[in-house]
Design a protein around this motif. Structure first.
Motif, PDB file in Angstrom:
ATOM      1  N   HIS A  30      -8.135  38.010 -39.580  1.00  0.00           N
ATOM      2  CA  HIS A  30      -8.503  38.069 -41.209  1.00  0.00           C
ATOM      3  C   HIS A  30      -8.602  39.416 -41.607  1.00  0.00           C
ATOM      4  O   HIS A  30      -8.673  39.543 -42.617  1.00  0.00           O
ATOM      5  CB  HIS A  30      -9.814  37.327 -41.499  1.00  0.00           C
ATOM      6  CG  HIS A  30     -10.051  35.945 -40.901  1.00  0.00           C
ATOM      7  ND1 HIS A  30      -9.017  34.988 -41.264  1.00  0.00           N
ATOM      8  CD2 HIS A  30     -10.707  35.207 -40.087  1.00  0.00           C
ATOM      9  CE1 HIS A  30      -9.429  33.621 -40.877  1.00  0.00           C
ATOM     10  NE2 HIS A  30     -10.394  33.916 -39.700  1.00  0.00           N
ATOM     11  N   GLY A  31      -8.666  40.512 -40.773  1.00  0.00           N
ATOM     12  CA  GLY A  31      -8.713  41.734 -41.238  1.00  0.00           C
ATOM     13  C   GLY A  31      -9.802  42.324 -41.606  1.00  0.00           C
ATOM     14  O   GLY A  31      -9.860  43.032 -42.759  1.00  0.00           O
ATOM     15  N   THR A  32     -11.158  41.677 -41.381  1.00  0.00           N
ATOM     16  CA  THR A  32     -12.196  41.981 -41.925  1.00  0.00           C
ATOM     17  C   THR A  32     -13.555  41.924 -40.943  1.00  0.00           C
ATOM     18  O   THR A  32     -13.303  41.146 -39.805  1.00  0.00           O
ATOM     19  CB  THR A  32     -12.804  41.153 -43.213  1.00  0.00           C
ATOM     20  OG1 THR A  32     -12.883  39.680 -42.633  1.00  0.00           O
ATOM     21  CG2 THR A  32     -11.884  41.073 -44.245  1.00  0.00           C
ATOM     22  N   VAL A  33     -14.375  42.624 -41.321  1.00  0.00           N
ATOM     23  CA  VAL A  33     -15.658  42.815 -40.231  1.00  0.00           C
ATOM     24  C   VAL A  33     -16.854  42.567 -40.925  1.00  0.00           C
ATOM     25  O   VAL A  33     -16.898  43.187 -42.167  1.00  0.00           O
ATOM     26  CB  VAL A  33     -15.478  43.957 -39.607  1.00  0.00           C
ATOM     27  CG1 VAL A  33     -15.714  45.237 -40.216  1.00  0.00           C
ATOM     28  CG2 VAL A  33     -16.820  43.921 -38.490  1.00  0.00           C
ATOM     29  N   ALA A  34     -17.846  41.678 -40.495  1.00  0.00           N
ATOM     30  CA  ALA A  34     -18.927  41.632 -41.386  1.00  0.00           C
ATOM     31  C   ALA A  34     -19.811  42.814 -41.189  1.00  0.00           C
ATOM     32  O   ALA A  34     -19.803  43.465 -40.124  1.00  0.00           O
ATOM     33  CB  ALA A  34     -19.674  40.542 -40.718  1.00  0.00           C
ATOM     34  N   THR A  35     -20.631  43.393 -42.493  1.00  0.00           N
ATOM     35  CA  THR A  35     -21.540  44.432 -42.597  1.00  0.00           C
ATOM     36  C   THR A  35     -22.827  43.937 -42.049  1.00  0.00           C
ATOM     37  O   THR A  35     -23.066  42.797 -42.206  1.00  0.00           O
ATOM     38  CB  THR A  35     -21.329  44.979 -43.677  1.00  0.00           C
ATOM     39  OG1 THR A  35     -21.945  44.250 -44.586  1.00  0.00           O
ATOM     40  CG2 THR A  35     -19.829  45.297 -44.103  1.00  0.00           C
ATOM     41  N   VAL A  36     -23.648  44.990 -41.545  1.00  0.00           N
ATOM     42  CA  VAL A  36     -25.067  44.609 -41.552  1.00  0.00           C
ATOM     43  C   VAL A  36     -25.680  43.953 -42.728  1.00  0.00           C
ATOM     44  O   VAL A  36     -26.693  43.127 -42.826  1.00  0.00           O
ATOM     45  CB  VAL A  36     -25.790  45.965 -40.951  1.00  0.00           C
ATOM     46  CG1 VAL A  36     -27.242  45.799 -40.949  1.00  0.00           C
ATOM     47  CG2 VAL A  36     -25.174  46.368 -39.607  1.00  0.00           C
ATOM     48  N   GLY A  37     -25.292  44.448 -43.873  1.00  0.00           N
ATOM     49  CA  GLY A  37     -25.822  44.384 -45.269  1.00  0.00           C
ATOM     50  C   GLY A  37     -25.476  42.578 -45.601  1.00  0.00           C
ATOM     51  O   GLY A  37     -25.891  42.162 -46.771  1.00  0.00           O
ATOM     52  N   GLY A  38     -24.486  42.033 -44.813  1.00  0.00           N
ATOM     53  CA  GLY A  38     -24.152  40.774 -45.185  1.00  0.00           C
ATOM     54  C   GLY A  38     -22.719  40.692 -45.838  1.00  0.00           C
ATOM     55  O   GLY A  38     -22.257  39.620 -46.136  1.00  0.00           O
ATOM     56  N   SER A  40     -18.678  42.182 -46.258  1.00  0.00           N
ATOM     57  CA  SER A  40     -17.426  42.366 -45.327  1.00  0.00           C
ATOM     58  C   SER A  40     -16.841  43.520 -45.734  1.00  0.00           C
ATOM     59  O   SER A  40     -16.982  44.094 -46.770  1.00  0.00           O
ATOM     60  CB  SER A  40     -16.433  40.982 -45.363  1.00  0.00           C
ATOM     61  OG  SER A  40     -15.796  41.012 -46.848  1.00  0.00           O
ATOM     62  N   PHE A  41     -16.002  43.937 -44.773  1.00  0.00           N
ATOM     63  CA  PHE A  41     -15.278  45.195 -44.843  1.00  0.00           C
ATOM     64  C   PHE A  41     -13.929  45.031 -44.067  1.00  0.00           C
ATOM     65  O   PHE A  41     -13.560  44.654 -43.277  1.00  0.00           O
ATOM     66  CB  PHE A  41     -16.068  46.402 -44.169  1.00  0.00           C
ATOM     67  CG  PHE A  41     -15.360  47.799 -44.539  1.00  0.00           C
ATOM     68  CD1 PHE A  41     -15.862  48.489 -45.565  1.00  0.00           C
ATOM     69  CD2 PHE A  41     -14.591  48.177 -43.696  1.00  0.00           C
ATOM     70  CE1 PHE A  41     -15.284  49.794 -46.015  1.00  0.00           C
ATOM     71  CE2 PHE A  41     -14.079  49.645 -43.778  1.00  0.00           C
ATOM     72  CZ  PHE A  41     -14.402  50.388 -45.015  1.00  0.00           C
TER      73      PHE A  41
END
Length: 78
Positions: A30-38, A40-41
């Motif tokens: 999907h070309g995204t990564v989950a952030t610690v803050g909830g 996506s990046f």
């Protein structure tokens, strides 16, 4: 902002194998990564680095390799 969360920060390292594999597959597919803050990046990884000092690292590496191959990704040493 896309920087890595320091390993000593709570939640910086996903220790659950299933969640970690899902995170890696999400980055690749999907070309995204989950952030610690909830959130996506956006991210297009060319490589995935595994930390050998993580508990269960070998089991995780095997699970990740199998999942990536199952999803059509090529797995090879750099």
């Amino acid at each position: 902002d896309g920087t890595l969360t320091p390993r000593g920060t709570a939640g910086a390292m996903i220790e659950d194998e299933t969640k970690a594999v899902q995170q890696a597959i999400g980055m690749v597919e999907h070309g995204t990564v989950a952030t610690v803050g909830g959130g996506s990046f956006p991210l297009r990884p060319g490589t995935i680095c595994l930390h050998g000092d993580q508990p269960g690292a070998l089991r995780f590496a095997n699970a990740l390799r199998a999942a990536l191959q199952q999803h059509g990704s090529r797995v090879k040493a750099p």
